[in-house]
Design a protein around this motif. Structure first.
Motif, mmCIF file in Angstrom:
data_model
loop_
_atom_site.group_PDB
_atom_site.id
_atom_site.type_symbol
_atom_site.label_atom_id
_atom_site.label_comp_id
_atom_site.label_asym_id
_atom_site.label_seq_id
_atom_site.Cartn_x
_atom_site.Cartn_y
_atom_site.Cartn_z
ATOM 1 N N PHE A 77 -4.840 55.695 45.339
ATOM 2 C CA PHE A 77 -4.645 54.189 45.376
ATOM 3 C C PHE A 77 -5.829 53.399 45.907
ATOM 4 O O PHE A 77 -6.495 53.665 46.707
ATOM 5 C CB PHE A 77 -3.413 53.990 46.288
ATOM 6 N N ARG A 255 -4.002 43.433 41.687
ATOM 7 C CA ARG A 255 -2.764 44.334 41.563
ATOM 8 C C ARG A 255 -1.529 43.211 41.887
ATOM 9 O O ARG A 255 -1.479 42.588 42.746
ATOM 10 C CB ARG A 255 -2.846 45.286 42.883
ATOM 11 N N THR A 262 7.396 52.697 39.168
ATOM 12 C CA THR A 262 6.877 53.615 40.055
ATOM 13 C C THR A 262 6.453 54.729 39.200
ATOM 14 O O THR A 262 6.853 55.132 38.203
ATOM 15 C CB THR A 262 8.192 53.851 41.001
ATOM 16 N N ASP A 263 5.587 55.613 40.103
ATOM 17 C CA ASP A 263 5.216 57.059 39.450
ATOM 18 C C ASP A 263 6.260 57.963 39.852
ATOM 19 O O ASP A 263 7.407 57.619 40.511
ATOM 20 C CB ASP A 263 3.855 57.349 40.055
ATOM 21 N N ASP A 265 6.437 60.180 41.785
ATOM 22 C CA ASP A 265 6.729 60.253 43.218
ATOM 23 C C ASP A 265 7.223 59.153 44.008
ATOM 24 O O ASP A 265 7.376 59.260 45.272
ATOM 25 C CB ASP A 265 5.442 60.888 43.846
ATOM 26 N N GLY A 266 7.649 58.458 43.198
ATOM 27 C CA GLY A 266 8.316 56.995 43.639
ATOM 28 C C GLY A 266 7.291 55.958 44.163
ATOM 29 O O GLY A 266 7.615 54.951 44.787
ATOM 30 N N ASN A 267 5.701 56.338 43.932
ATOM 31 C CA ASN A 267 5.060 55.361 44.523
ATOM 32 C C ASN A 267 4.796 54.200 43.676
ATOM 33 O O ASN A 267 4.981 54.244 42.255
ATOM 34 C CB ASN A 267 3.597 55.901 44.615
ATOM 35 N N GLN A 268 4.692 53.204 44.165
ATOM 36 C CA GLN A 268 4.621 51.818 43.173
ATOM 37 C C GLN A 268 3.406 51.627 42.429
ATOM 38 O O GLN A 268 2.388 51.900 42.900
ATOM 39 C CB GLN A 268 4.962 50.379 44.182
ATOM 40 N N LEU A 269 3.449 51.491 41.315
ATOM 41 C CA LEU A 269 2.335 51.266 40.463
ATOM 42 C C LEU A 269 2.098 49.877 40.489
ATOM 43 O O LEU A 269 2.444 48.885 40.853
ATOM 44 C CB LEU A 269 2.718 51.633 39.016
ATOM 45 N N TYR A 271 -2.108 51.534 40.380
ATOM 46 C CA TYR A 271 -2.746 52.379 41.531
ATOM 47 C C TYR A 271 -4.160 51.683 41.800
ATOM 48 O O TYR A 271 -4.484 51.449 42.853
ATOM 49 C CB TYR A 271 -3.308 53.839 41.029
ATOM 50 N N GLU A 582 -1.373 53.167 35.082
ATOM 51 C CA GLU A 582 -1.625 54.536 36.028
ATOM 52 C C GLU A 582 -2.989 55.020 36.047
ATOM 53 O O GLU A 582 -3.366 56.318 36.188
ATOM 54 C CB GLU A 582 -0.671 55.597 35.202
ATOM 55 N N TYR A 584 -6.699 55.545 38.044
ATOM 56 C CA TYR A 584 -7.160 55.653 39.235
ATOM 57 C C TYR A 584 -8.484 56.208 39.180
ATOM 58 O O TYR A 584 -8.958 56.775 38.235
ATOM 59 C CB TYR A 584 -6.093 56.297 40.063
#
Length: 587
Positions: A77, A255, A262-263, A265-269, A271, A582, A584
């Motif tokens: 991130f 951003r 989210t990706d 894994d539940g991470n907010q996009l 990155y 997505e 990074y």
């Protein structure tokens, strides 16, 4: 020839609930499927096999691994990237400002489309969850994704799409698309359900909702409040928001902290924290900027630049070859191009192999005979067999017949050579290609050629305004063929997409038939008939397939492995396009 074709087959996605032009390209429905190769320029290692390993190979034009990659690294991130583009964007009003591929790369950070293509070429929902048609393909019911908000906090609802339509109907760009798809009405059935009503059947309508002009979702309240200001300060639902825009210098997006995706894994996009876009029109300068570290990634649609990039070390290359092809067109309403003998004669004097070599595409691009590449599911042998390939004797014979005709349309006396103005933007490789045509055409001793050059924007405007004669251009699309072919064949009095000004009612009828069915084989046969007729009438000429490239620093991940909300892989990097959602920078 080792290729993994990402097949476009509209017959498949349209049966389900879920479903980008010029030499520099100004195609508004550039998104599509095709052949992608990811290599390390230093080692020629293929990294697109999807398993995280590397497979050593020597890439050529036809020996490439075109599998879209799946990245195995854990995402990082933060960070920022700078991308070099071949041209500046006209603006960010989807309804008003034309948006070619460089612009689309920028627009994708600010706007989400309703639909886009997955790795199999099928249209899936982005902001839309699903879409279904009635039996006659005249009504399409779309369900929107809940929980999406615009950059200004306004929620996305069905009424948003209705209010967008009111603006799109007046737009210089979107109004043409509305006419092409005969979009008559947009209605909010309930809070999240939209009903599109068409004036005529169109089995490929979801493709329209993937384009910037009709599919990029913008906040209509902000657009209405300040239509001019929206061009530089747009409000969408995209993963980034506009921070600053210095036209012809740098556009910076940052951003979106409230982005809806989210990706796994539940991470907010997304990155990344920031992306900066810099227009660098000169091909050599843009590549040098990447090599020197001035930019972190760059795009190109020039075979010569791809060849130069392959010779560099320490960069990763994402090559793509799909249905896009170089060539040109004749203004068939202007003498002597109103006579098929002249068009066929000049086509027969188009030495494709030499033109490709001049473009720097030898070993990269192959000669083409239709709007579809040889490995496309839309390509046909029938069309291939009818293309007027290079034959000097046949070409001069056709021209001689016109030149000797007392009734020749240009008004010159029998025996006098014809006059041809051949125009193309002042890119060095394009200039070299036009010089090859000029040498062969003049070598017939029946043609006086005047080479002219205009910057890309003027070149495009000249075509739209019918101020062109023999005009280099780029043809084809990796999206559904209907979006480009139907307006191309429509009555030029009513269609800005018919740039050669050639109207054949029967051919246009075939294009109309092709969007009244979702049977792939029926549609393919109709488009084949169209390609045959175009070859017989020689309204355009072709050089070779257009290879495109995104070249990056080696530590950038995610260029060709973006996904749709369903989790399906997207269609890679068609036309040197990607999503930054997505992407990074690996540690």
């Amino acid at each position: 020839m080792r290729q993994h074709r990402l097949v476009t087959a509209m017959a498949v996605p349209l049966a389900l609930g879920l479903l980008a032009a010029s030499c520099g390209s100004d195609d508004d429905s550039s998104e599509g499927d095709g052949d992608t190769v990811t290599t390390d320029a230093a080692t020629d290692d293929t990294t697109g096999d999807g398993d995280g390993d590397t497979e050593e190979t020597t890439p050529t034009a036809t020996d490439v691994d075109t599998t879209t990659a799946v990245d195995a690294e854990a995402p990082v991130f933060g960070g920022s990237l700078v991308m070099g583009l071949e041209a500046e964007a006209n603006g960010f009003r989807p309804w008003e400002d034309g948006c070619g591929e460089p612009c689309v790369n920028m627009a994708r950070t600010l706007f989400d489309p309703l639909f886009d293509q997955n790795a199999e070429g099928e249209y899936e929902g982005m902001l839309a969850e699903s879409i279904e048609a009635n039996d006659g393909f005249t009504e399409w019911t779309m369900t929107l994704r809940p929980g999406v908000t615009f950059h200004n906090g306004v929620p996305l609802t069905a009424q948003t799409i209705v209010d967008m339509f009111a603006i799109q109907q007046t737009g210089a760009i979107s109004s043409g698309q509305i006419a092409t798809y005969t979009l008559a009405n947009v209605e909010a059935v309930d809070e999240m359900t939209v009903l599109y009503t068409l004036g005529a059947p169109n089995s490929a309508f979801p493709a329209a909702l993937s384009t910037v002009s009709l599919g990029a979702v913008f906040e209509p309240g902000a657009a209405t409040a300040d239509p001019e200001g929206f061009s530089t300060n747009p409000v969408g639902t995209g993963p980034f928001t506009m921070q600053s825009r210095d036209i012809d210098n740098a556009t910076i997006v940052v951003r979106n902290p409230d982005y809806w995706r989210t990706d796994d894994d539940g991470n907010q996009l997304p990155y990344l924290d920031e992306v900066e876009f810099r227009p660098i029109p000169d091909e050599n300068t843009r590549l040098d900027a990447l090599i020197s570290g001035t930019v972190n990634l760059m795009e190109t649609r020039r075979q010569g630049t791809i060849r130069d990039a392959r010779d560099e070390s320490g960069i990763a290359l994402y090559e793509f070859q799909g249905n896009n092809t170089g060539g040109g067109m004749f203004n068939t309403q202007v003498p002597p191009f109103d006579d098929v003998r002249v068009r066929l004669g000049l086509n027969r004097l188009n030495d494709q192999e030499r033109v490709i070599q001049a473009l720097g595409g030898e070993g990269i691009s192959e000669p083409v005979t239709q709007w579809f590449s040889a490995d496309s599911p839309w390509w046909t042998q029938e069309a291939d067999d009818t293309y007027p390939v290079f034959d000097f004797d046949i070409g001069t014979s056709l021209l001689q017949e016109y030149v000797d005709d007392p009734a020749r349309s240009d008004g010159k006396a029998p025996g006098e050579p014809i006059d041809v103005e051949l125009s193309c933007p002042p890119d060095p490789t394009l200039t070299a290609a036009m010089q090859v045509l000029e040498q062969v055409w003049s070598g017939s001793e029946l043609v006086n050629v005047n080479l002219t050059q205009f910057d890309q924007a003027t070149h495009i405007n000249n075509a739209i305004a019918d101020e062109h004669r023999a005009h280099c251009w780029r043809w084809g699309t990796d999206a559904d063929p209907s979006g480009a072919i139907t307006p191309f064949l429509a009555d030029p009095a009513a269609s800005v997409g018919n740039l050669p000004n050639w109207f054949d009612p029967e051919a246009y009828g075939w294009a109309e038939q092709a969007i009244q069915t979702d049977d792939f084989e029926e549609r393919k046969a109709l488009y084949s008939q169209i390609m045959v007729r175009m070859n017989e009438q020689a309204t355009v000429w072709y050089s070779g397939g257009t290879a495109t490239l995104i070249a990056t620093d080696e530590n950038i991940v995610g260029i060709d492995s973006w996904t749709l909300p369903s989790g399906e892989l997207g269609d890679g990097t068609p036309g040197a396009l990607t999503y930054f959602t997505e992407i990074y920078v690996a540690e």
